[in-house]
Each structure stands twice: as structure tokens, then as C-alpha cells.
Design a protein around this motif. Structure first.
Motif, mmCIF file in Angstrom:
data_model
loop_
_atom_site.group_PDB
_atom_site.id
_atom_site.type_symbol
_atom_site.label_atom_id
_atom_site.label_comp_id
_atom_site.label_asym_id
_atom_site.label_seq_id
_atom_site.Cartn_x
_atom_site.Cartn_y
_atom_site.Cartn_z
ATOM 1 N N ALA A 221 0.830 -1.212 0.000
ATOM 2 C CA ALA A 221 0.000 0.000 0.000
ATOM 3 C C ALA A 221 0.857 1.251 0.000
ATOM 4 O O ALA A 221 0.538 2.244 -0.665
ATOM 5 N N HIS A 222 1.956 1.221 0.735
ATOM 6 C CA HIS A 222 2.845 2.389 0.790
ATOM 7 C C HIS A 222 3.647 2.520 -0.500
ATOM 8 O O HIS A 222 3.760 3.617 -1.064
ATOM 9 N N LEU A 223 4.180 1.422 -0.991
ATOM 10 C CA LEU A 223 5.018 1.474 -2.190
ATOM 11 C C LEU A 223 4.201 1.834 -3.428
ATOM 12 O O LEU A 223 4.741 2.374 -4.401
ATOM 13 N N LYS A 224 2.907 1.520 -3.426
ATOM 14 C CA LYS A 224 2.061 1.869 -4.564
ATOM 15 C C LYS A 224 1.815 3.372 -4.651
ATOM 16 O O LYS A 224 1.351 3.859 -5.684
ATOM 17 N N ARG A 225 2.134 4.129 -3.595
ATOM 18 C CA ARG A 225 1.784 5.549 -3.545
ATOM 19 C C ARG A 225 3.012 6.448 -3.374
ATOM 20 O O ARG A 225 2.920 7.527 -2.800
ATOM 21 N N LEU A 226 4.158 6.028 -3.871
ATOM 22 C CA LEU A 226 5.347 6.869 -3.773
ATOM 23 C C LEU A 226 5.192 8.077 -4.700
ATOM 24 O O LEU A 226 5.087 7.919 -5.916
ATOM 25 N N PRO A 227 5.182 9.299 -4.172
ATOM 26 C CA PRO A 227 4.999 10.478 -5.042
ATOM 27 C C PRO A 227 6.248 10.730 -5.887
ATOM 28 O O PRO A 227 7.354 10.862 -5.355
#
Length: 561
Positions: A221-227
Motif C-alpha cells: 500500500a505504501h510502495l504503490k503511492r510513492l509520489p
């Protein structure tokens, strides 16, 4: 190189110069950390009962309390959160609480100014209890002997330790779950890697990782949302490894993380019951899974079965993960998906059966099915048959009120991520020819019947609106599957539907005149629908156009009932 300390001796002797981690007031060295462990050991030793629940927001405070409880001979229970339902459920199992829980639960404080000696821990006697959803949907207590945790930490060090020497450990995951406990607490403590506070925001994470050699313990979930706009290049090779676990890491997220972070993510597969099973590194393509040191696997009834030191005994444990051997890569394998109704949403394990059971307990619910809606961000959804079954007459406001009421019904035991986000209320569940409710039929209820329109003109005699044709519209189902087009009957239905929103029209359909279909409409097209209403003759005219030209036109005559 930091000295490796077995878990049994982490706090036995003070080690000046060894940094354990970072607290709000600054770096914490090993002697100070050991003093904190002693304070907790003496507090737990004086406390009655053998079973105690811990919940701490701060990772180092948690680590000290965990070791203090073990040194006092306590069995430790970990709740995944401090929601009232979680704490009330634990209250039936434990003798007390410690940590960040409300005063009503009388949390135990550590003893001040504690002095004394600490003996090595007995890894065959000490236990940790975590909770996970079993196949029945009820929370299941998973008992972990310290010996199992020790062997798992040893396996992680053997597999990945060489590349992490001298690195600080940063993470986005909670230590209250087994993945965070191992990767952010026990393994760093044994290896002498400084534990850093949990980071929630990407901006803070970039700054922290850039300060020195680092390890990132994250989730899909975190890695899918790296800006992409953040200055990831500031890491300049300082990031030694990126770990991901708790759910499958999509290939596109792995590729983006590798490009931004400069490190191929290492994905670890396992469960609370089995411990770590295998790993794969996203250097290129879809990598296969390699068993962790000491893990043996086989295929049993199409599913993965494992035997390892991370289990409570030597028996084989059969998972519900479908698997196939990778013929080209020796002893590795590929996963094919789950065989049961336990799903992971944002790396949170959720039992669909448990959600349905709790919803059926609500007096306004006659029946319900919960499903996962796919997409860039998977969501839980619920199809509810109300009690009484009168949903056909509900307006949007009543549907919203009912969804809010059922969401509130679940709130004491499920946070926002693990509750349904989308709801449908129906008078009966959709059944196929065999009388079964299928996942496809349930999912279809959440797909749009109509496009999201934009009204450009709307008065008593004329209306103009834009209709973007999204590919997931139900209207495209089954009509020339090899080349999806918008059926003419749907175009006629939409024209009448939107005309009734715009004009005061008689209820009875009489006939169609001058109906023409000139060009097909496909997903991705944006149609302009022009409607005209002649109240004197009760005639509706319609015309669909787009950049491709005129798609359809005609007239519809109406009459009084």
C-alpha cells in the motif's frame, strides 16, 4: 560490525556504545534501553497473572516493555489496534494491559529507578500471542514460542543480513503485527541496527532515509503511492534494502519503487501462522519465490504446504495458497492466489465471512454478501438485503443513511480500511440458473448503468449533455465481445431516461419514428446527446454525436396512460 546478540540475551548485559534506536528526546544507547527493560521487568514481576496485553505507538517503548514482560515470565498478547472491540476482546483473555490504552483499562506503568540483574530468556517457555482471522472468520489466537521467533530472525539474517550492516531501520508498518515485530524490532535488536520511529508521510521518510545507510520496511500500500515529485535522488545510494510484506506487491508498483528508490524491493511471503516462508526480489519481470533458509515446501492438493523451524512443531502446515513449481528455477515456486475467503485490503487481513456474520447481526439486515472490488485501490463492498426487503423504493438519501448506520455498526471492531466502502441495497441477492450467488453477479451491481453526465443545457423544451463512455459500463457487457460497442437499444433507453429527468413527459411509450444508427460508439468516446421536447405533440427527438460524427438519431412518441 555490530555484535550479533541472540534474542535470549538482548538485555542481559549493558553494552556501552551500542545504539539501539531513536526516541523523541534523542538516541537511545543499549545501557539506557536495558534500564527501561528492567523497569518493565520489575513492574510485571509485581503484577498478578501471567497473561498481559501490550499496545504501544512508540517502537522502542514497545520493545522495552516486551522484553521486560518476558523477563518477568509473562505471556504477551498483541492486539493489532486499540479499538474498543479489540481491547474488550483481549480483556477476556488477559490479566492486564500496558501501553497506550485508555485509563479505563488501567494500563500498568513501568517501575522507576529499577536496578538488578537479568538472566537469559528461556526460548522454549516464553510465548507471544498474535491474532489473525481464521477460516471461520472469528479472530484466532496464534501462539508463538520465542524459539520460533528466534529461528525466524536467524533466517532473515542469513538471507539478507550481509547487505544491511550498519544501516538504520525505518518503517511504515506497525510493530503490533508479526511482520513489523520481526523486521522493525527483534531482528534490528539482535543485529545492532538502530530502530527509528515509524514514518507515515513520504516527505518525512525521504528526509530520514537520506541521513545515512538505511533499510525501509514497507507494505505494498505504501510502495504503490510513492509520489514521483519528491527528491528521491537525495538518497544517493544510502538505501540498502526495501522490504515489502503483508500482501502481494503489484508489478507496476515494484517497478516504480525500483526506479524511484534505486533499490529493487524484496518481497517476503508468509503468515502469522507459518512465519516467513519465501522471498523474491523485483530486479526484473515477475520473479519467482525462493524459500527462506530452513524452509521446506511441497505442493499438496494444489496448495502450498511448508515445514520449517518457524512452526510450532515438525508437522507440515498446509496453506490456502494455490501454487505451482517453477520448472526453470530449481526449488522456487509461483503463487496462483488464495483458495479461501480471507483477503488482504491495504495489507490488512480481512475475513469476508466475519464481516457478513457481523452485518447479519444488525436488525435491519436480512442477508448480505461482502466482496472485493478490483482496481488501482482494492475496496470492500457489501450487497445487502434489508429487513424488510423494500430497497426498490428507497431514494439516495435513505441509502446513504443505511450505509452510514451499518458502517457505524462495524466501527467498534473494524477500522475504515477493513469496512465496506461501497454499498448496494437490493430486495434479493442475484442468483444464477443453479440458484447460486456468484461473485460476478455481485460485482456487476457496483458497475455503472449510466455514464457520469455533464448537463450543458436544460430547459423546458431542449437539453444538451455530455456522456463519456467508460469501459466498465454494464452496457458494454456481452455485446460483440471481440469489439465492445454501445448497443442501439441502450442509446434509445438513455435518451428516454435523461429526457424524463429534463422534461415533464407523459408516462406511456407509443412508438418510435425515423430511428437511425449511423456510427458505432465505443469505450473512450464522449457522446453529446441533444434532446428536444414538443409538449404539443408529445414527441421527443434525440441525436448522439461525437468527434466521429453522428452516431444515432430519432424520435419517440409518448401518450397519456
Amino acid at each position: 560490525m555490530a555484535e550479533w546478540i541472540a534474542l535470549t540475551g538482548l538485555a542481559v548485559s549493558a553494552l556501552p556504545g551500542r545504539i539501539v534506536g531513536q526516541a523523541p528526546e534523542g538516541a537511545v544507547d543499549h545501557p539506557r534501553f536495558r534500564q527501561q527493560v528492567l523497569g518493565w521487568q520489575q513492574a510485571f514481576a509485581r503484577a498478578p497473572g501471567s497473561d498481559w496485553a501490550l499496545y504501544f505507538e512508540d517502537t522502542l517503548a514497545f520493545a522495552a516493555a516486551l522484553l521486560g514482560a518476558w523477563h518477568a515470565g509473562k505471556r504477551v498478547f498483541l492486539g493489532g489496534d486499540n479499538l474498543p472491540a479489540t481491547l474488550d476482546g483481549l480483556r477476556l483473555r488477559v490479566d492486564g494491559f500496558a501501553g497506550d490504552v485508555p485509563a479505563a483499562y488501567r494500563p500498568l506503568p513501568p517501575a522507576a529507578g529499577a536496578e538488578g540483574t537479568l538472566l537469559p530468556l528461556d526460548e522454549d517457555q516464553l510465548e507471544l500471542v498474535v491474532f489473525t482471522s481464521g477460516s471461520t472468520g472469528a479472530p484466532s489466537a496464534i501462539v508463538k514460542r520465542m524459539r520460533q521467533l528466534t529461528r525466524e530472525v536467524d533466517a532473515l539474517q542469513a538471507a539478507f543480513g550481509e547487505q544491511l550492516e550498519g544501516a538504520q531501520v525505518h518503517g511504515t508498518v506497525s510493530h503490533q503485527h508479526i511482520y513489523g515485530l520481526l523486521f522493525r524490532v527483534l531482528w534490528p535488536l539482535a543485529a545492532g541496527r538502530a530502530i527509528q520511529p515509524r514514518r507515515f508521510f513520504h516527505e518525512d521518510l525521504v528526509s530520514a532515509l537520506a541521513q545515512g545507510p538505511s533499510v525501509l520496511v514497507a507494505t505494498p500500500a505504501h510502495l504503490k503511492r510513492l509520489p514521483e515529485q519528491l527528491d528521491w535522488s537525495s538518497l544517493q545510494g544510502r538505501l540498502r534494502a526495501v522490504f515489502s510484506s503483508g500482501g502481494p506487491l503489484p508489478e507496476e508498483a515494484a517497478v516504480q519503487a525500483r526506479a524511484l528508490l534505486g533499490v529493487a524491493p524484496t518481497e517476503v511471503f508468509g503468515s502469522s501462522e507459518t512465519g516467513g516462508i519465501a522471498w523474491r526480489r523485483w530486479s526484473a519481470g515477475q520473479p519467482q519465490w525462493h524459500p527462506l533458509p530452513g524452509v521446506v515446501w511441497r505442493i499438496q492438493d494444489g496448495c502450498l504446504a511448508v515445514s520449517s523451524p518457524h512452526l510450532v512443531d515438525d508437522a507440515w502446515w498446509q496453506t490456502q495458497d494455490r501454487v505451482e513449481a517453477d520448472a526453470e528455477a530449481g526449488h522456487s515456486f509461483r503463487l496462483l492466489g488464495r483458495a479461501d475467503r480471507i483477503v488482504k485490503i491495504e495489507e490488512r487481513r480481512v475475513s469476508l465471512d466475519a464481516l457478513e456474520h457481523q452485518l447479519r447481526a444488525h436488525p435491519a439486515v436480512q442477508d448480505v454478501r461482502v466482496l472485493v472490488l478490483p482496481g488501482a485501490r482494492e475496496q470492500l463492498a457489501a450487497v445487502v438485503v434489508p429487513q424488510p426487503a423494500d430497497a426498490a423504493g428507497w431514494d439516495d438519501a435513505r441509502r446513504r443513511r443505511q450505509a452510514q448506520a451499518l458502517g457505524a455498526h462495524l466501527a467498534s471492531s473494524h477500522d475504515a480500511v477493513t469496512r465496506p466502502r461501497r454499498w448496494r441495497f437490493v430486495d434479493e441477492l442475484p442468483l444464477n440458473a443453479q440458484g447460486k450467488v456468484t461473485a460476478a453477479a455481485l460485482a456487476a451491481l457496483f458497475r455503472p448503468l449510466f455514464p457520469t453526465v455533464q448537463w450543458q443545457q436544460r430547459d423546458a423544451e431542449a437539453a444538451v449533455l455530455q456522456l463519456p463512455l467508460e469501459a466498465d459500463l454494464i452496457a458494454f457487457d456481452g455485446h460483440f465481445p471481440q469489439a465492445k460497442i454501445l448497443p442501439g437499444v441502450v442509446q434509445l433507453d438513455w435518451a428516454i431516461h435523461y429526457a424524463r429527468e429534463a422534461f415533464a413527459m407523459p408516462p406511456r411509450f407509443a412508438r418510435m419514428d425515423a430511428l437511425k444508427f449511423q456510427h458505432v460508439a465505443r469505450p473512450g468516446d464522449c457522446l453529446q446527446l441533444t434532446l428536444g421536447w414538443n409538449a404539443a405533440t408529445s414527441v421527443l427527438s434525440f441525436r448522439y454525436v461525437s468527434d466521429h460524427g453522428v452516431h444515432a438519431s430519432g424520435r419517440v412518441v409518448f401518450g397519456d396512460a
